[in-house]
Enzyme design. Sequence first.
Site, PDB file in Angstrom:
ATOM      1  CE  LYS A 130      34.621   6.102  34.028  1.00 38.63           C
ATOM      2  NZ  LYS A 130      33.482   5.208  33.745  1.00 38.63           N
TER       3      LYS A 130
ATOM      4  CB  SER B  53      32.152   4.274  37.381  1.00 37.91           C
ATOM      5  OG  SER B  53      32.132   4.090  35.980  1.00 37.91           O
TER       6      SER B  53
ATOM      7  CB  SER C 274      29.393   4.095  34.331  1.00 36.73           C
ATOM      8  OG  SER C 274      29.499   3.320  35.494  1.00 36.73           O
TER       9      SER C 274
END
Length: 500
Positions: free
Chosen positions: A79, A154, A178
């Site tokens: 990420k 997210s 997330s």
Amino acid sequence: MSIIQKTATEQLALLQAGELTSVELTQAYLDRIEQVDGSIGAFLRVESDSALQQAATIDAKRSAGDSLGKLAGLPVAIKDILCTKDTPTTCGSRMLEHFQPPYNATAVEKLLSADAVILGRTNMDEFAMGSSTENSAYQTTQNPWDITRIPGGSSGGAAACVAADMAPLSLGTDTGGSIRQPAALCGCVGLKPTYGRVSRYGLIAFASSLDQIGPLARTVDDTALLLEVLAGYDPLDSTSVNRETPAYSQTVHQPLEGLTLGVVEQHFSEGIDAEVATSVQQAIQVYQSLGATIKSIEMPHADYGIATYYIIAPCEASSNLARYDGAHYGYRTDQAEVLAELAEDGSDEGPLVRMYRKTRSEGFGSEVQRRIMLGTYALSEGYYEAFYLKALKVRRLIRQDYDRAFEQVDLIIGPVTANPAFAKGEKTSDPMAMYLEDLYTVTANLAGVAGISLPCGFTSAGLPVGLQLQSAPFEEEKLLRAAQMYQSATDFHSRRPELS
Ligand code: GLN
């Protein structure tokens, strides 16, 4: 079966047996990304050259008989919120568009010393604020099961790349859901560790008392493997806890006897989608048939989770994001424009203040600005006691609910989200509807406990449904073993989306 359809654990065995090279495996994923990521948009950057180089180095080490790390040769996607030395780390924000950190996050260091191959950087909501990945400043990510829908967020890119076989493993972060929510909506496994289990050093901060890094994978055993590498004390993060890391990948296959699972009735009250509720109820029955005892438990303060989270997280964010002022690093607005504007509007705002204001208005997207304003408001004089302090007290009550629950049960079982993946654009103009996505996930962050999301069914429209198990702090081993019991009895995790 093509190599990328195998699990990371299976791939690792082939690598170790000399039946597969890391270069072959990495190339297979790069080909897959080339083929399908145009329609998914999971990656912000694919690091093909460095990935193939790392893979070749690991293959050479293996041929030379050198000792290798636990993930030797396996590609992992990261990420874009984790610092990687001298390579861009954008956090999904214009603010950090050209930022190249001078150091690696500990989680990244751990991957490198485990001889993993870093495949590229995945898309995310800006500064990890969001539940759909639509807040990325760069692109949207599509759900591999239905590209008209969001992948969750997210860590939407992290979940979508695993779900679409573009990476066997990926790293996400979870501040209020997330990792677990996108894992649920994309039909993969995602684990939020106990606060303190994984070092946050080099993780770009959103809400420091809630943030945790964790693994996403297709199966529970792959998740265990990656967590084993990530976990551990780090002197660079004073909130990381000095405890031994259990050998998760070894114990994950040992079923638990006499398991007691707690069900919170509120989780199934109004608002939950009927098909989601049915899948989760059926999963509970699977556990019963495996010998588990199901107990109804009370979480009297769970209903305050969203309100509490959406005060504490923005407060911490407003403070953490103060550093993006255009002066130290990251985006800075055009100085000449600042001066020209001031000359023109004759305002007595000084050039420094105008520079801050313009930098932050241009560098941050609207959701990030909303959070900064909410947080600044809740922390300001006269409101601090009424909002922030009150929220901290409710946070303590939520933690006590968990403590009481875990006196009676081993794990809490329930849904991850109330609904399956929603349509793109459906909630972008309604922040409250977006925040309600986090109903079942934020309490684990507020209390600091661990949670895992695993596939437990599909809706009639073919969208994945997630099952959440939560454990007391530092009980990830129990969490993984219980999750593996379910996975061994079901096959939802092995279904793949059809992508052209
Ligand atoms: N959806 C939540 C938020 O927008 C959680 C985000 C996260 O866990 N990073 O804050």
